[in-house]
Design a protein around this motif. Structure first.
Motif, PDB file in Angstrom:
ATOM      1  N   MET A 190      10.632 131.695  97.366  1.00 33.97           N
ATOM      2  CA  MET A 190       9.987 130.832  97.957  1.00 33.97           C
ATOM      3  C   MET A 190       9.689 129.650  97.224  1.00 33.97           C
ATOM      4  SD  MET A 190       8.931 133.042 100.485  1.00 33.97           S
ATOM      5  CE  MET A 190       8.824 134.923 101.113  1.00 33.97           C
ATOM      6  N   THR A 191       9.763 128.394  98.137  1.00 38.48           N
ATOM      7  CA  THR A 191       9.331 126.936  97.308  1.00 38.48           C
ATOM      8  C   THR A 191       9.027 126.104  98.372  1.00 38.48           C
ATOM      9  OG1 THR A 191      11.119 126.350  99.065  1.00 38.48           O
ATOM     10  CG2 THR A 191      12.449 126.587  96.910  1.00 38.48           C
ATOM     11  N   MET A 192       7.826 125.737  97.778  1.00 43.82           N
ATOM     12  CA  MET A 192       6.893 124.629  98.373  1.00 43.82           C
ATOM     13  C   MET A 192       7.461 123.446  98.770  1.00 43.82           C
ATOM     14  SD  MET A 192       3.070 123.984  97.412  1.00 43.82           S
ATOM     15  CE  MET A 192       2.978 123.015  95.930  1.00 43.82           C
ATOM     16  N   VAL A 193       7.013 122.978  99.850  1.00 47.25           N
ATOM     17  CA  VAL A 193       7.202 122.186 100.659  1.00 47.25           C
ATOM     18  C   VAL A 193       6.314 121.206 100.249  1.00 47.25           C
ATOM     19  CG1 VAL A 193       8.463 120.665 102.097  1.00 47.25           C
ATOM     20  CG2 VAL A 193       9.444 122.453 101.231  1.00 47.25           C
ATOM     21  N   LYS A 194       5.049 122.098 101.101  1.00 46.63           N
ATOM     22  CA  LYS A 194       4.201 121.125 101.589  1.00 46.63           C
ATOM     23  C   LYS A 194       2.755 122.454 101.634  1.00 46.63           C
ATOM     24  CE  LYS A 194       2.408 117.631 104.546  1.00 46.63           C
ATOM     25  NZ  LYS A 194       2.465 116.988 105.566  1.00 46.63           N
ATOM     26  N   HIS A 195       1.540 122.151 101.338  1.00 49.29           N
ATOM     27  CA  HIS A 195       0.628 123.357 101.220  1.00 49.29           C
ATOM     28  C   HIS A 195       0.062 122.705 102.073  1.00 49.29           C
ATOM     29  CE1 HIS A 195      -1.781 126.462 101.055  1.00 49.29           C
ATOM     30  NE2 HIS A 195      -1.189 127.455  99.687  1.00 49.29           N
ATOM     31  N   HIS A 196      -1.444 123.035 102.968  1.00 44.06           N
ATOM     32  CA  HIS A 196      -2.422 122.491 103.401  1.00 44.06           C
ATOM     33  C   HIS A 196      -3.794 122.227 102.365  1.00 44.06           C
ATOM     34  CE1 HIS A 196      -2.433 126.465 104.352  1.00 44.06           C
ATOM     35  NE2 HIS A 196      -3.447 127.291 104.151  1.00 44.06           N
ATOM     36  N   PHE A 197      -3.771 123.424 101.363  1.00 40.09           N
ATOM     37  CA  PHE A 197      -4.315 123.657 100.566  1.00 40.09           C
ATOM     38  C   PHE A 197      -4.305 122.458  98.921  1.00 40.09           C
ATOM     39  CE2 PHE A 197      -5.596 124.285  95.615  1.00 40.09           C
ATOM     40  CZ  PHE A 197      -7.197 125.482  95.873  1.00 40.09           C
ATOM     41  N   GLN A 198      -3.273 121.329  99.205  1.00 40.79           N
ATOM     42  CA  GLN A 198      -3.174 120.227  98.250  1.00 40.79           C
ATOM     43  C   GLN A 198      -4.005 119.119  99.419  1.00 40.79           C
ATOM     44  OE1 GLN A 198       0.747 119.766  98.639  1.00 40.79           O
ATOM     45  NE2 GLN A 198       1.545 120.676  96.022  1.00 40.79           N
ATOM     46  N   ALA A 199      -4.505 118.975 100.661  1.00 39.83           N
ATOM     47  CA  ALA A 199      -4.947 118.781 101.248  1.00 39.83           C
ATOM     48  C   ALA A 199      -6.458 118.270 101.291  1.00 39.83           C
ATOM     49  CB  ALA A 199      -4.250 118.480 103.088  1.00 39.83           C
ATOM     50  N   GLY A 200      -7.263 119.989 100.525  1.00 39.41           N
ATOM     51  CA  GLY A 200      -8.313 120.177 100.289  1.00 39.41           C
ATOM     52  C   GLY A 200      -9.074 121.709 101.735  1.00 39.41           C
ATOM     53  N   VAL A 201      -8.203 121.800 101.885  1.00 38.42           N
ATOM     54  CA  VAL A 201      -8.161 122.797 103.120  1.00 38.42           C
ATOM     55  C   VAL A 201      -8.974 124.653 102.978  1.00 38.42           C
ATOM     56  CG1 VAL A 201      -7.502 124.257 105.075  1.00 38.42           C
ATOM     57  CG2 VAL A 201      -6.899 121.632 105.015  1.00 38.42           C
ATOM     58  N   LYS A 202      -9.333 124.936 102.052  1.00 41.75           N
ATOM     59  CA  LYS A 202      -9.075 126.432 101.995  1.00 41.75           C
ATOM     60  C   LYS A 202      -8.720 127.682 102.121  1.00 41.75           C
ATOM     61  CE  LYS A 202     -14.150 125.224 100.052  1.00 41.75           C
ATOM     62  NZ  LYS A 202     -15.726 125.321 100.408  1.00 41.75           N
ATOM     63  N   ALA A 203      -8.766 128.987 101.596  1.00 42.19           N
ATOM     64  CA  ALA A 203      -8.171 129.899 101.858  1.00 42.19           C
ATOM     65  C   ALA A 203      -8.798 130.587 103.569  1.00 42.19           C
ATOM     66  CB  ALA A 203      -8.034 131.308 100.755  1.00 42.19           C
ATOM     67  N   GLN A 204      -8.474 130.735 104.798  1.00 45.99           N
ATOM     68  CA  GLN A 204      -8.790 130.758 105.822  1.00 45.99           C
ATOM     69  C   GLN A 204      -8.302 132.738 106.580  1.00 45.99           C
ATOM     70  OE1 GLN A 204      -8.016 127.240 108.700  1.00 45.99           O
ATOM     71  NE2 GLN A 204      -6.914 127.012 107.229  1.00 45.99           N
ATOM     72  N   ALA A 205      -9.096 132.689 106.707  1.00 43.14           N
ATOM     73  CA  ALA A 205      -8.960 134.557 107.116  1.00 43.14           C
ATOM     74  C   ALA A 205      -8.131 134.211 108.011  1.00 43.14           C
ATOM     75  CB  ALA A 205     -10.039 135.299 107.764  1.00 43.14           C
ATOM     76  N   GLY A 206      -7.158 134.855 108.266  1.00 37.60           N
ATOM     77  CA  GLY A 206      -5.891 135.243 109.249  1.00 37.60           C
ATOM     78  C   GLY A 206      -4.117 134.408 108.544  1.00 37.60           C
TER      79      GLY A 206
END
Length: 209
Positions: A190-206
């Protein structure tokens, strides 16, 4: 587009697909092994390794195959995948789920404790591997335990390689060891192109759990 042009386009598409089908049919016909217990590895820095493994577990259960899950490292999280898989597999006893970690090693900060937890999880994994009813075994984050040398690599590789002919095993976790990759039948990175965590979004249920 004129009627003639449409007919010509349809003809060319049909001819192209006929050739593609012939190639595909020949490729399938060349495979001689009908069934084989696979060792699959999901690794890489991108999101989705465990997610894909649990999707595979859902598919296996849909075919009436019993699934075992052993989670290394992760603590007793209340996850959506566990909720639904246990609900679906409960009546038919299609799921055996064991979360035996105490949190990731950077959380516990206690190597002896980490090694003991990894050993408990590995012993349960071997127990499920020996069970003739389990057809798919998910070893979630086993690669993390191997990366930090909480388990002997040679022992783990030997046991995975000696699995039953009808047992599929999925190993998840970043930084899969080269020896594990060499032993596997299928490896997906699995390669990471973009991740919302880097924009400050915390882990979310679901989404994350």
């Amino acid at each position: 587009m004129s009627e003639f042009a449409e007919e010509d386009a349809a003809r060319r598409h049909r001819e192209k697909m006929e050739k593609r089908k012939a190639v595909q049919d020949a490729e399938v016909a060349g495979k001689s092994i009908a069934e084989k217990g696979l060792l699959m590895v999901h690794t890489g820095p991108g999101k989705g390794k465990s997610t894909a493994a649990f999707g595979l577990a859902l598919r296996a259960m849909g075919h009436g195959l019993a699934v075992g899950v052993v989670q290394f490292g992760k603590g007793a999280w209340d996850t959506g995948e566990r909720r639904i898989l246990e609900k679906l597999g409960g009546e038919d006893r299609l799921l055996a789920w064991h979360t035996l970690g105490e949190g990731f090693t950077w959380e516990t900060q206690d190597r002896a404790r980490d090694e003991a937890a990894a050993r408990r999880a590995w012993e349960k994994a071997k127990e499920l591997m020996a069970s003739k009813t389990i057809r798919l075994l998910v070893l979630d984050e086993l690669s993390i335990a191997l990366r930090y040398e909480h388990l002997p690599l040679d022992e783990v590789i030997a046991a995975l390689t000696a699995r039953r002919d009808d047992l599929h095993i999925v190993v998840t976790g970043r930084n899969a060891k080269p020896e594990l990759i060499a032993a596997a039948d299928l490896v997906t990175e699995m390669t990471m192109v973009k991740h919302h965590f880097q924009a400050g979004v915390k882990a979310q249920a679901g989404i994350e759990f």
